[in-house]
Design an enzyme around this catalytic site. Sequence first.
Site, PDB file in Angstrom:
ATOM      1  N   LYS A   9     -12.304  -5.329  -0.725  1.00 49.88           N
ATOM      2  CA  LYS A   9     -11.704  -6.598  -1.162  1.00 49.88           C
ATOM      3  C   LYS A   9     -12.684  -7.432  -1.999  1.00 49.88           C
ATOM      4  CE  LYS A   9      -8.384  -6.907   2.632  1.00 49.88           C
ATOM      5  NZ  LYS A   9      -7.744  -7.838   3.596  1.00 49.88           N
ATOM      6  N   TYR A  49       1.528  -6.387  -0.638  1.00 49.51           N
ATOM      7  CA  TYR A  49       1.595  -6.976   0.709  1.00 49.51           C
ATOM      8  C   TYR A  49       2.998  -7.499   1.044  1.00 49.51           C
ATOM      9  CZ  TYR A  49      -3.477  -6.797   1.553  1.00 49.51           C
ATOM     10  OH  TYR A  49      -4.757  -6.390   1.807  1.00 49.51           O
ATOM     11  N   PHE A  57       0.431 -16.633   6.298  1.00 49.82           N
ATOM     12  CA  PHE A  57      -0.785 -16.424   5.509  1.00 49.82           C
ATOM     13  C   PHE A  57      -0.547 -15.703   4.179  1.00 49.82           C
ATOM     14  CE2 PHE A  57      -0.474 -12.999   8.713  1.00 49.82           C
ATOM     15  CZ  PHE A  57      -0.490 -11.870   7.893  1.00 49.82           C
ATOM     16  N   THR A  91      -9.147  -6.668  12.400  1.00 53.45           N
ATOM     17  CA  THR A  91      -8.797  -7.494  11.229  1.00 53.45           C
ATOM     18  C   THR A  91      -9.633  -8.778  11.191  1.00 53.45           C
ATOM     19  OG1 THR A  91      -6.534  -6.680  11.434  1.00 53.45           O
ATOM     20  CG2 THR A  91      -6.855  -8.610  10.044  1.00 53.45           C
ATOM     21  N   ARG A 102     -16.263  -4.490   9.082  1.00 56.45           N
ATOM     22  CA  ARG A 102     -15.922  -5.922   9.102  1.00 56.45           C
ATOM     23  C   ARG A 102     -16.940  -6.736   9.885  1.00 56.45           C
ATOM     24  NH1 ARG A 102      -9.517  -4.688   9.589  1.00 56.45           N
ATOM     25  NH2 ARG A 102      -8.930  -5.082   7.433  1.00 56.45           N
ATOM     26  N   ASN A 112     -11.988 -10.373   4.649  1.00 57.59           N
ATOM     27  CA  ASN A 112     -12.399  -9.420   5.690  1.00 57.59           C
ATOM     28  C   ASN A 112     -12.830  -8.056   5.127  1.00 57.59           C
ATOM     29  OD1 ASN A 112      -9.855  -8.484   5.101  1.00 57.59           O
ATOM     30  ND2 ASN A 112      -9.151  -8.338   7.211  1.00 57.59           N
ATOM     31  N   HIS A 115      -9.414  -3.277   3.348  1.00 58.47           N
ATOM     32  CA  HIS A 115      -8.059  -3.009   3.839  1.00 58.47           C
ATOM     33  C   HIS A 115      -7.959  -1.508   4.069  1.00 58.47           C
ATOM     34  CE1 HIS A 115      -3.688  -2.695   4.069  1.00 58.47           C
ATOM     35  NE2 HIS A 115      -3.816  -1.645   3.274  1.00 58.47           N
ATOM     36  N   GLU A 126       1.149   3.389   0.089  1.00 60.97           N
ATOM     37  CA  GLU A 126       0.067   2.605  -0.523  1.00 60.97           C
ATOM     38  C   GLU A 126      -0.709   3.425  -1.559  1.00 60.97           C
ATOM     39  OE1 GLU A 126      -2.252   0.867   2.636  1.00 60.97           O
ATOM     40  OE2 GLU A 126      -0.634  -0.503   3.192  1.00 60.97           O
TER      41      GLU A 126
HETATM   42  P1  CMP Z   1      -5.276  -6.391   5.653  1.00 59.70           P
HETATM   43  O1  CMP Z   1      -5.646  -5.205   6.470  1.00 59.70           O
HETATM   44  O2  CMP Z   1      -5.582  -6.337   4.204  1.00 59.70           O
HETATM   45  O3  CMP Z   1      -3.709  -6.689   5.832  1.00 59.70           O
HETATM   46  C1  CMP Z   1      -3.159  -7.980   5.669  1.00 59.70           C
HETATM   47  C2  CMP Z   1      -4.207  -9.054   5.566  1.00 59.70           C
HETATM   48  O4  CMP Z   1      -3.758 -10.367   5.828  1.00 59.70           O
HETATM   49  C3  CMP Z   1      -5.265  -8.809   6.620  1.00 59.70           C
HETATM   50  O5  CMP Z   1      -6.019  -7.677   6.267  1.00 59.70           O
HETATM   51  C4  CMP Z   1      -6.003 -10.137   6.611  1.00 59.70           C
HETATM   52  O6  CMP Z   1      -7.045 -10.192   5.646  1.00 59.70           O
HETATM   53  C5  CMP Z   1      -4.923 -11.133   6.187  1.00 59.70           C
HETATM   54  N1  CMP Z   1      -4.607 -12.080   7.256  1.00 59.70           N
HETATM   55  C6  CMP Z   1      -4.800 -13.408   7.209  1.00 59.70           C
HETATM   56  N2  CMP Z   1      -4.402 -13.985   8.349  1.00 59.70           N
HETATM   57  C7  CMP Z   1      -3.942 -13.005   9.161  1.00 59.70           C
HETATM   58  C8  CMP Z   1      -3.391 -12.970  10.492  1.00 59.70           C
HETATM   59  N3  CMP Z   1      -3.233 -14.068  11.212  1.00 59.70           N
HETATM   60  N4  CMP Z   1      -3.041 -11.765  10.998  1.00 59.70           N
HETATM   61  C9  CMP Z   1      -3.176 -10.624  10.260  1.00 59.70           C
HETATM   62  N5  CMP Z   1      -3.696 -10.604   9.001  1.00 59.70           N
HETATM   63  C10 CMP Z   1      -4.071 -11.776   8.452  1.00 59.70           C
END
Ligand code: CMP
Length: 137
Positions: A9, A49, A57, A91, A102, A112, A115, A126
């Site tokens: 990311k 997404y 979010f 996450t 992470r 974070n 992905h 994907e």
């Molecule tokens: P990712 O694995 O890229 O998938 C969705 C992304 O949403 C996740 O990582 C986080 O970076 C982001 N995100 C932000 N807030 C939340 C949350 N409360 N729960 C899950 N994902 C979140």
Amino acid sequence: MQKTLSIIKPDAVKKGVIGKIIDRFESNGLRIAAAKKLKLSEEDAKNFYIVHKDRPFYGELVKFMTSGPVVVMVLEGENAVAKNRELMGATDPKKAENGTIRADFADSIDANAVHGSDSLENAAIEISFFFSNREIC
Ligand code: CMP
């Protein structure tokens, strides 16, 4: 053998830790079958997404994912989907186990670092979002 999609990311790209993250994959039996660096458009991020479109979010996620370049990769190996998620950690980096990507490189649940596809079915969707078959070696 499985294939899964990984995204490094914008936060991790800005920090200059692309190589360190790729090393985690290669040192743990995941081969880089495809890779490219690109800047996602707002449309790209919204579509990628789309499953999160009703989550609170979503807007922040799209803004963050378009804030700078990312590196997208296809990782291949035994149990690649689960292995990648194990290497990434939770996450929320505060909840990620020590030694995970992470825990070591992420700043927050938004920024974070990486992905990874959450299932074999989503991995196929994907991967095809970013790569054509001839780009995957
Ligand atoms: P990712 O694995 O890229 O998938 C969705 C992304 O949403 C996740 O990582 C986080 O970076 C982001 N995100 C932000 N807030 C939340 C949350 N409360 N729960 C899950 N994902 C979140």
